[in-house]
Design a protein around this motif. Sequence first.
Motif, mmCIF file in Angstrom:
data_model
loop_
_atom_site.group_PDB
_atom_site.id
_atom_site.type_symbol
_atom_site.label_atom_id
_atom_site.label_comp_id
_atom_site.label_asym_id
_atom_site.label_seq_id
_atom_site.Cartn_x
_atom_site.Cartn_y
_atom_site.Cartn_z
ATOM 1 N N ALA A 50 19.354 19.692 31.739
ATOM 2 C CA ALA A 50 19.482 19.470 33.174
ATOM 3 C C ALA A 50 18.613 20.498 33.898
ATOM 4 C CB ALA A 50 20.936 19.607 33.599
ATOM 5 N N ARG A 92 18.434 14.868 34.484
ATOM 6 C CA ARG A 92 19.564 15.188 35.359
ATOM 7 C C ARG A 92 19.198 16.412 36.190
ATOM 8 N NH1 ARG A 92 24.999 17.468 35.275
ATOM 9 N NH2 ARG A 92 24.589 18.605 33.348
ATOM 10 N N ALA A 106 16.570 9.995 38.639
ATOM 11 C CA ALA A 106 17.916 9.827 38.069
ATOM 12 C C ALA A 106 17.908 9.188 36.688
ATOM 13 C CB ALA A 106 18.769 8.992 39.027
ATOM 14 N N LYS A 119 16.268 13.977 43.532
ATOM 15 C CA LYS A 119 17.289 13.677 42.531
ATOM 16 C C LYS A 119 17.353 12.181 42.226
ATOM 17 C CE LYS A 119 20.401 17.496 43.791
ATOM 18 N NZ LYS A 119 21.728 17.829 44.347
ATOM 19 N N LEU A 124 20.686 12.259 29.662
ATOM 20 C CA LEU A 124 21.442 12.292 30.915
ATOM 21 C C LEU A 124 22.919 12.595 30.697
ATOM 22 C CD1 LEU A 124 19.746 9.237 32.665
ATOM 23 C CD2 LEU A 124 19.342 11.659 33.133
#
Length: 465
Positions: A108, A144, A140, A136, A73
């Motif tokens: 991501a 990402r 989380a 999203k 992340l």
Amino acid sequence: MWYNFDPFSPNPCGITSQKVSSSLIPNGVSESLIKGEEFNEELKGFWKQPDGFGYRPCLDFSDEYKKSSVEILKDRSKFLVVVVSGGMNQQRNQIVDAVVIARILGAALVVPILQVNVIWGDESEFSDIFDVEHFKEALADDVRIISSLPSNHLMSRPVEEKHTPLHVSPQWIRARYLKRMKREGVLLLRGLDSRLSKDLPSDLQKLRCKVAFHALRFAPPIRELGNKLTTRMRSKGPYLALHLRMEKDVWVRTGCLPGLSPEYDEIIHNERKSRPELLTSRSNMTYHDRKLAGLCPLTAMEVTRLLKALGVPKTGRIFWAGGNPLGGSQVLSLLMTEFPHFYNKEDLALAGELDPFAQKASIMAAIDYIVSENSDVFMASHGGNMGHAIQGYRAYSGHKKTITPNKRQMLSYFLNTSLPEDEFNTIIRYLHHDSMGQPEIRTSKAGRDVTKFPIPECMRNDSSY
């Protein structure tokens, strides 16, 4: 039984509480109904639900997974862009795979791009169909997810991969893409359908379930209308959702014939002859062989006989999902005669309610999906992405009754015209006694998708601990 399950709670397996959670209650259904306080007398006979044997959702990610999440992340150097294709349910499958691939690469994920559907001309974007912010938020702690590439990558030409083989492993993905991704920063993937293996490490299987059953929620306008139609179907008691696969393209792709008339059979034969690439079934089998092997969609007559044999009451309410059948609505006349409380979304919607989505085939499919997912009983006349997705969700949500037609074994009895009706019905019920949505452990059938068979990776019972 609907289980208290919150994927973000410190108790991900929900073993200390049996309180009903709003995250798993079907859209448009009151808590009192789920608890059995309404229609209790009606949920018997055909409507009786299977024994779930105590299985409940359980996404207990390993400590190693949680530890590696911190670094994943934080990473701002690698970005995955995916373009997903096909109908809405194919798109869902590919989005699930896209999230898992992003996790494997520690990258991501840019909100997936939906390719314009060449068959229906649907130009819907991700945010038209799915709830982006929920997507999203739900992921989380895993991947990402960003709405667009950072400005310093917008002008760069991403590494593009169009020819990923089928069923590749996480090791293959890392070996193939990781070095290139670190060098270029952005990887673009197309055509993800069935590219990722269905046999993955336990944590990645749990992630697939988290995406499919929690993160991919339909956009608010779709949920709102789906809720309304569900409420209308349920207003007078339980209902069966029937996914009918009788469209022209289904007959062409499966190598089967609709059996309506010689003229319609000729239409399908000519289409298949002119476009042999559409045939997805085994080409070395005759139509008759395919039929007896259970590879063909059920016809309206076969669906009618099957439902009668399984005990659907004549007064039973049926919601039918799917595209217009080859031959038009008159093809369904036998079903409608036998079961007069027979509706689709056009029948249930008030004037103007469907108008905003009239040219949006994917959104129309999503509305069908919601009403089918929320039904008391679900059955598909043929396999397919929607049927598989709904089967998995209903298992994950408490093993709601889901009928899987045993086509391979039952069709010979359909062809036996000398068999008395009572004997036929007895045989059909026997052939389906263990095909009603009871728990089925995925590991006994290697290669099957965890989002269709969520046990044991994503569901546990008390004996599993």
